[in-house]
Structure formats: C-alpha cells, structure tokens
Design an enzyme around this catalytic site. Structure first.
Site, short mmCIF file in Angstrom:
data_model
loop_
_atom_site.label_atom_id
_atom_site.label_comp_id
_atom_site.label_asym_id
_atom_site.label_seq_id
_atom_site.Cartn_x
_atom_site.Cartn_y
_atom_site.Cartn_z
N GLU A 176 0.83 -1.22 0.00
CA GLU A 176 0.00 0.00 0.00
C GLU A 176 0.86 1.26 0.00
O GLU A 176 0.73 2.14 0.86
CB GLU A 176 -1.00 -0.02 1.17
CG GLU A 176 -2.00 -1.16 1.02
CD GLU A 176 -3.26 -1.07 1.89
OE1 GLU A 176 -3.33 -0.20 2.77
OE2 GLU A 176 -4.17 -1.89 1.66
N GLU A 298 -5.03 -8.78 -0.43
CA GLU A 298 -5.83 -8.49 0.78
C GLU A 298 -7.28 -8.36 0.35
O GLU A 298 -7.61 -7.51 -0.50
CB GLU A 298 -5.37 -7.20 1.47
CG GLU A 298 -4.04 -7.34 2.18
CD GLU A 298 -3.65 -6.10 2.96
OE1 GLU A 298 -4.53 -5.37 3.46
OE2 GLU A 298 -2.43 -5.85 3.08
#
Ligand code: AHR
Length: 489
Positions: A176, A298
């Site tokens: 991220e 995820e």
C-alpha cells in the site's frame, strides 16, 4: 415456495486452472493475529508446539492452506527484519504504531514465520519494506533467508538455528505505497518498485515472484501507471479490496445486522468482479501476452470492531454472512483465472475476516474457515462456463442474483459445483444439465448472523448435502441463505 433457477454447463468451455493460491491467507502483526493467535511462546500455559499454539496450528494444518503472506500489511513498511532474528531475549522492543500503538517484542520473526509456514505446508509470501528501509535491506533479507553459500548472512542464519536455506517463492515489494506504505504518488511508487525489485534476487536455480504493491479498490490510475512504467520489473501486481456493509467511516456491525446490511455486504462483495475486470483490462493493454499476474493479496469483510475489544486490533465476529462472502468471492476468482493467480484473505486468526478466533486458551472455527474448507476441491480445477438463469433477490437499492454458481472440473476429472442462495428467506430449486451423484456439504443457519461463540463453538458448521436426480439430471434444493459445495461422481 422455492424459486426456480436453471444452470446449463458448457463442458467444453474451459479456462486456465484455479490456482490453489487463490485460497491463500494473510497474517499481519496486528492485534492478536500473530501474538496469541499463532504464537504464544514456549513458556505459555497454552499448549504449544515450539511456541506455536497447538490448537490453531492443527486447525490450519487441516485446512492445508496453500500460501501465507506476512508480516503485513501496513506493518511491513515499518518492519526491520533484523529485529526479528537471533536469541529472543536479545531482540529489540519496538512499537507497532499502526495497530494500537502497542509493544512489539519481535518474538515472532523470520525463523518463526518460515518454520510455521513449513509446519503448515504453506508457501511463504514475504512482504518487504519499501517505505522506510533502504533497498539493500531487501536484498540482505532475501540472502539471509535463501542464501546457500557461506556468506556472513547465511552463516548468521545457521548460527540462529537454521542450516538449510528456506524457499521463499513470493516476495512483495512494499505494501500500500499509496497509503500507510509511504503515501507515494503512483509514478514515484513505480520508480521505487523498479529500484527495489532490482535488488531482490533468488539464488541460482531458484525462482522468486516479485509482487508490486498495487492499487486500492478502483484506483485504476495506479494500476495504469505501474503497468506502464514498471511492468518489466514485476511478476505480479496486487490490488486490495475490503467489503464493508456501509462505508469506511461507518462500517456496520459483524452481528446483529438487518436485511439491509446483509444485502449491502453481499452486493459489495460481488463488486470484486467489476474491480478485477477493470484492473485486468488495464493489464491486458500493457501486457497482452499475460506475463504479469494479478494478486488480490488483501480481501475480506471489515466491520466495526467488537465492542470492548482493544482499539486498533480489528477484532470482529464472523457469521453465516461471511461464509457467503467467501463463496461469492471465490466464484469471482474462478471467473478470472487468466490473471488472478493468488488471493489472500485478511486475516488468518483474530483479525478482520478471520478463519479462527481465540480467547486465551479457547479457540473456535468460524464460518469463514468452514467455507474455505468446503472450497478445497476447487484447487487446481479447471473452471467451466455455466449459464445461470436466476430470479433476482432485490432488497432496497440492492439487486442481486438469487443464486450464484461456479462449476469446475477437478484434477481427478470430477465436476465440482458451488451454489449460493443469497436470499434471506426464499429457497431455490436449481435444475441443471449435470448427471451423476452429487454429494458434499452445506453451510446455513437460522439467522442472518448465525455465528460461533466460545460458549457454543459449533453452532454453525457444515452439514452433509446431496442433490437429487430428476429424469437423470441433478436438481439442487437450496435453503435460503446457504452455501453448497459438491463433487459429482
Ligand atoms: O488488513 C489490515 C490493513 O488493511 C493492512 O495492514 C493494510 O495493508 C490494509 O489497509
């Protein structure tokens, strides 16, 4: 009365196989995910095997999980691998600033993770720190784990108790980077990916899949930029997508919800199809030969944390609704096997859509665990196209198919079918062009939020299920709010 659905399977229309790794897991240093959930230490009163709590270890071994991603998540980009090696008593004590601002004593580090992966029979997927460590540290970490020559780092590993190099088949270049991994602009992230991935190398004769940290949800510009500017230095690119019943700010509870949040959750879970479709279209433009894989590394439901639980620990209950989210999401992945080669449910134990919950020395298996267990026959199977003619389940603004179906041919030649009835109250009768004997399991419950508790840990578990034959063709009677997986002999 039951609503009629029909399914026509095209036995010739096959796609690339369903990689077992789409049933992968994600385990972060977050809340009680690692500490208590996986690791209790050798001196714990909780029965353990070399410090790993035995009940969870055995339950995960039974699930035969194909791959585990670690150590984060956001944690990955503040983690220094050197903190987690050597005698435990000498490891530095740090802060976990992302998740509750709590002490991280580094008792669980590289050796513990890789040994745990081996004990599970799961492939390790290590997420490296691109946000806050120099590139050389990624190279050094790889050498420490996988080096077979007598370098200082390999000798250090040996001195720390591991002679043989480990196999590390997957390595994440950051996490991220658009957010907790460094708040980078897409083009800067693309450049950093190019730079860091240059130094991540597997020893001769071994291979490593380098995974670029990719987009959040529908940030297509991020995928576009990385694919345009960095595709030659990656083997896979990730996307992250979480299912909230409501919004990020007001997610909604894990239990005690109404039909509106049942429908919104299932609808938001199905959005995975749109997201994967659109990210894949961008990948197709830049990589028409399909060299780069898409990893949804995820995904899962994200609810309000349980009242009274530690802030930042992301502890939530898990109900029948989560089992259906697993089914719907897996069925989406089965439709995208050309690019989607791995997915990692967040997270393995005690965090978000967990397969296992613990409370001190108690443990329970959630509906998510059972649903993933039911999907195991799909590993390595080849998806078949199925035309599904289904009524709709309409709830307020949400307009969903009543029944969702996925069909595949297993490595042993047997057909595998999953069927999901999304309606809270309407049974479905599914007629098919399938023949044979279909048996497997069903998971359902009396309430929308039927769940297991430490007082009643087996309130919801799968039950045996068989289809019936009508005129030589199989008919599936699906109760409301149910998930069925069968194999056909
Ligand atoms: O899974 C929880 C967090 O969600 C992860 O640390 C992060 O990558 C994502 O935002």
């Amino acid at each position: 009365p039951a609503q009629n659905v029909s399914v026509e399977v095209d036995f010739d229309a096959t796609g690339p196989r369903i990689e077992p790794e789409v049933q992968g897991h994600f385990a972060e240093h977050l809340g009680r995910g690692i500490y208590e959930g996986v690791w209790v230490g050798e001196d714990s009163a909780i029965p353990n095997t070399d410090g790993f709590r035995t009940d969870v270890l055995v339950a995960l071994q039974q699930l035969e999980i194909p791959v585990v991603r670690w150590p984060g998540g956001c944690f990955a980009d503040e983690y220094d691998w050197r903190d987690g090696i050597g005698p435990r008593a000498e490891r530095p004590v740090r802060l976990n600033t992302h998740w509750g601002w709590v002490i991280e004593d580094n008792a669980f580090g590289t050796h513990e993770f890789l040994n745990y992966s081996e004990a599970l029979g799961a492939k390790p997927y290590v997420a490296g720190n691109m946000g806050s460590l120099p590139a050389v540290e990624m190279a050094r970490w790889m050498e420490y784990m996988t080096g077979d020559l007598p370098t200082d780092l390999a000798e250090m590993r040996r001195a720390n108790g591991r002679d043989e190099p480990w196999d590390v088949p997957y390595f994440g270049i950051g996490n991220e980077s658009w957010g907790c991994g460094g708040n980078m602009q897409p083009s800067y992230s693309a450049d950093l990916h190019r730079r860091y991935s240059t130094f991540v190398k597997a020893p001769p004769g071994k291979s490593i899949v380098k995974v670029a940290t990719g987009a959040n949800v529908d940030d297509y510009n991020f995928t576009e930029t990385l694919m345009r500017e960095a595709r030659h230095t990656m083997d896979a690119i990730s996307i992250h997508y979480y299912t909230f019943p409501g919004s990020w700010e007001d997610k909604g509870p894990a239990t005690g919800f109404g039909r509106d949040q049942w429908a919104s959750t299932l609808s938001h879970a199905l959005r995975m199809d749109e997201l994967v479709t659109n990210h894949v279209a961008i990948m197709d433009k830049h990589d028409p030969e399909g060299r780069v894989d898409l990893y949804v590394d995820e995904w899962g439901t994200w609810y309000d944390s349980e009242p009274g639980s530690t802030p930042g620990f992301l502890y939530q209950q898990n109900s029948l609704r989560d089992a259906l989210v697993v089914g719907l999401t897996m069925n989406v992945f089965h439709d995208h096997t050309r690019r989607v080669k791995m997915a990692n449910i967040a997270q393995m134990v005690n965090v978000l859509q967990a397969s296992i919950l613990t409370d001190g020395e108690e443990m329970l298996l959630t509906p998510t665990y059972h649903a993933l267990d039911m999907y195991r026959p799909f590993r390595g199977a080849v998806p078949l196209q199925a035309e599904v003619d289904t009524p709709r389940y309409v709830e307020g603004e949400y307009d969903l198919p009543l029944v969702d179906v996925s069909v595949a041919r297993g490595e042993d030649g047997k057909l595998i079918v999953s069927l999901i009835n999304l309606s809270p109250d309407t049974p479905a009768r599914v007629a098919t062009n399938l023949e044979g004997t279909a048996s497997g399991r069903i998971i359902t419950g009396p309430e929308l939020d039927t769940h297991n508790t430490f007082d009643n840990p087996e309130r919801i578990t799968p039950a045996p299920y068989a289809a019936r034959s009508r005129g030589g063709e199989l008919v599936f009677d699906l109760p409301a709010k149910s998930l069925v997986v069968v194999t056909i002999d």
